[in-house]
Write a protein that holds these residues in place. Structure first.
Motif, PDB file in Angstrom:
ATOM      1  N   LYS A 194       5.355  50.637  43.278  1.00 47.80           N
ATOM      2  CA  LYS A 194       4.141  50.324  42.534  1.00 47.80           C
ATOM      3  C   LYS A 194       2.930  50.639  43.392  1.00 47.80           C
ATOM      4  O   LYS A 194       3.024  50.644  44.629  1.00 47.80           O
ATOM      5  CB  LYS A 194       4.125  48.833  42.183  1.00 47.80           C
ATOM      6  CG  LYS A 194       5.347  48.341  41.423  1.00 47.80           C
ATOM      7  CD  LYS A 194       5.277  46.830  41.223  1.00 47.80           C
ATOM      8  CE  LYS A 194       6.504  46.322  40.480  1.00 47.80           C
ATOM      9  NZ  LYS A 194       6.439  44.845  40.299  1.00 47.80           N
ATOM     10  N   PRO A 195       1.788  50.878  42.774  1.00 51.45           N
ATOM     11  CA  PRO A 195       0.576  51.135  43.577  1.00 51.45           C
ATOM     12  C   PRO A 195       0.287  50.014  44.575  1.00 51.45           C
ATOM     13  O   PRO A 195      -0.216  50.301  45.668  1.00 51.45           O
ATOM     14  CB  PRO A 195      -0.516  51.239  42.510  1.00 51.45           C
ATOM     15  CG  PRO A 195       0.197  51.763  41.306  1.00 51.45           C
ATOM     16  CD  PRO A 195       1.545  51.101  41.344  1.00 51.45           C
ATOM     17  N   GLU A 196       0.620  48.800  44.239  1.00 53.32           N
ATOM     18  CA  GLU A 196       0.362  47.689  45.153  1.00 53.32           C
ATOM     19  C   GLU A 196       1.294  47.673  46.359  1.00 53.32           C
ATOM     20  O   GLU A 196       1.119  46.861  47.270  1.00 53.32           O
ATOM     21  CB  GLU A 196       0.445  46.343  44.421  1.00 53.32           C
ATOM     22  CG  GLU A 196       1.702  46.147  43.595  1.00 53.32           C
ATOM     23  CD  GLU A 196       1.491  46.471  42.121  1.00 53.32           C
ATOM     24  OE1 GLU A 196       0.867  47.524  41.828  1.00 53.32           O
ATOM     25  OE2 GLU A 196       1.979  45.695  41.272  1.00 53.32           O
ATOM     26  N   THR A 227       1.333  50.220  48.266  1.00 53.66           N
ATOM     27  CA  THR A 227       0.609  51.085  49.196  1.00 53.66           C
ATOM     28  C   THR A 227       0.189  50.296  50.432  1.00 53.66           C
ATOM     29  O   THR A 227      -0.464  49.254  50.319  1.00 53.66           O
ATOM     30  CB  THR A 227      -0.627  51.694  48.509  1.00 53.66           C
ATOM     31  OG1 THR A 227      -0.190  52.562  47.459  1.00 53.66           O
ATOM     32  CG2 THR A 227      -1.474  52.464  49.499  1.00 53.66           C
ATOM     33  N   SER A 246      11.457  51.891  42.573  1.00 50.55           N
ATOM     34  CA  SER A 246      10.497  51.395  41.568  1.00 50.55           C
ATOM     35  C   SER A 246       9.162  51.043  42.221  1.00 50.55           C
ATOM     36  O   SER A 246       8.596  49.969  42.002  1.00 50.55           O
ATOM     37  CB  SER A 246      11.073  50.167  40.851  1.00 50.55           C
ATOM     38  OG  SER A 246      12.294  50.474  40.221  1.00 50.55           O
ATOM     39  N   GLN A 287       4.713  58.950  43.470  1.00 52.99           N
ATOM     40  CA  GLN A 287       4.167  58.417  42.230  1.00 52.99           C
ATOM     41  C   GLN A 287       4.798  57.063  41.912  1.00 52.99           C
ATOM     42  O   GLN A 287       5.925  56.772  42.345  1.00 52.99           O
ATOM     43  CB  GLN A 287       4.419  59.380  41.075  1.00 52.99           C
ATOM     44  CG  GLN A 287       3.588  60.649  41.139  1.00 52.99           C
ATOM     45  CD  GLN A 287       3.750  61.497  39.893  1.00 52.99           C
ATOM     46  OE1 GLN A 287       4.792  61.486  39.248  1.00 52.99           O
ATOM     47  NE2 GLN A 287       2.708  62.243  39.548  1.00 52.99           N
ATOM     48  N   ALA A 288       4.081  56.278  41.160  1.00 50.49           N
ATOM     49  CA  ALA A 288       4.601  54.985  40.737  1.00 50.49           C
ATOM     50  C   ALA A 288       5.941  55.178  40.022  1.00 50.49           C
ATOM     51  O   ALA A 288       6.107  56.115  39.229  1.00 50.49           O
ATOM     52  CB  ALA A 288       3.607  54.286  39.819  1.00 50.49           C
ATOM     53  N   THR A 323       1.943  55.657  50.379  1.00 48.09           N
ATOM     54  CA  THR A 323       0.915  55.665  49.344  1.00 48.09           C
ATOM     55  C   THR A 323       1.586  55.883  47.993  1.00 48.09           C
ATOM     56  O   THR A 323       2.313  56.867  47.819  1.00 48.09           O
ATOM     57  CB  THR A 323      -0.119  56.764  49.591  1.00 48.09           C
ATOM     58  OG1 THR A 323      -0.704  56.572  50.882  1.00 48.09           O
ATOM     59  CG2 THR A 323      -1.219  56.718  48.530  1.00 48.09           C
ATOM     60  N   VAL A 324       1.354  54.970  47.077  1.00 50.19           N
ATOM     61  CA  VAL A 324       1.929  55.058  45.736  1.00 50.19           C
ATOM     62  C   VAL A 324       0.798  55.293  44.746  1.00 50.19           C
ATOM     63  O   VAL A 324      -0.093  54.449  44.602  1.00 50.19           O
ATOM     64  CB  VAL A 324       2.708  53.791  45.369  1.00 50.19           C
ATOM     65  CG1 VAL A 324       3.380  53.960  44.006  1.00 50.19           C
ATOM     66  CG2 VAL A 324       3.738  53.457  46.437  1.00 50.19           C
ATOM     67  N   SER A 325       0.844  56.427  44.102  1.00 48.92           N
ATOM     68  CA  SER A 325      -0.211  56.768  43.140  1.00 48.92           C
ATOM     69  C   SER A 325       0.184  56.303  41.741  1.00 48.92           C
ATOM     70  O   SER A 325       1.348  56.289  41.373  1.00 48.92           O
ATOM     71  CB  SER A 325      -0.455  58.271  43.143  1.00 48.92           C
ATOM     72  OG  SER A 325       0.711  58.960  42.716  1.00 48.92           O
ATOM     73  N   SER A 326      -0.831  55.959  40.964  1.00 41.06           N
ATOM     74  CA  SER A 326      -0.576  55.459  39.598  1.00 41.06           C
ATOM     75  C   SER A 326      -0.582  56.580  38.587  1.00 41.06           C
ATOM     76  O   SER A 326      -0.922  57.710  38.895  1.00 41.06           O
ATOM     77  CB  SER A 326      -1.615  54.412  39.227  1.00 41.06           C
ATOM     78  OG  SER A 326      -2.908  54.958  39.335  1.00 41.06           O
TER      79      SER A 326
END
Length: 117
Positions: free
Chosen positions: A86-88, A90, A84, A13-14, A114-117
């Motif tokens: 971030k979705p970006e 990913t 920390s 997760q983010a 993969t970072v989910s928001s």
């Protein structure tokens, strides 16, 4: 030629953290520089962080203060600690090596983050 094996990717997760590992097929003492690159869908591959044989590091502006590249000579492994997230962030992350100082010549198979928001 150096073979590189990455591990440590996954879904987070983010705001979370992950640590990527890269194990080369020969001693990191003998490798001029190693680094981490990433490629997000539809985007070119970009440099994330690099560490030289002298220990100098360089980071992309987008990850400064959040990511840390390091080496463990005892485990013969290079790490990328990512905090920390971030979705970006990913992307598929690749370990790379410049064994001789003449440029990158070895790449790992990639590990997906993969970072989910």
């Amino acid at each position: 030629q150096v073979q590189l094996v990455e591990s440590g990717g996954g879904l987070v997760q983010a705001g979370g953290s992950l640590r990527l590992s890269c194990a080369p097929s020969r001693s990191i003492f003998s490798i001029n520089a190693m680094g981490w690159y990433r490629q997000a869908p539809g985007k070119p591959r970009e440099r994330v962080a690099v560490i030289s044989s002298s220990g100098n590091t360089n980071y992309a502006d987008s990850v400064k203060g959040r990511f840390t590249i390091s080496r463990d000579y005892g485990r013969n492994t290079v790490y990328l600690q990512m905090n920390s997230l971030k979705p970006e962030d990913t992307a598929v992350y690749y370990c790379a090596a410049d064994p001789t100082g003449l440029g990158l010549s070895s790449w790992g198979q990639g590990t997906r983050v993969t970072v989910s928001s």
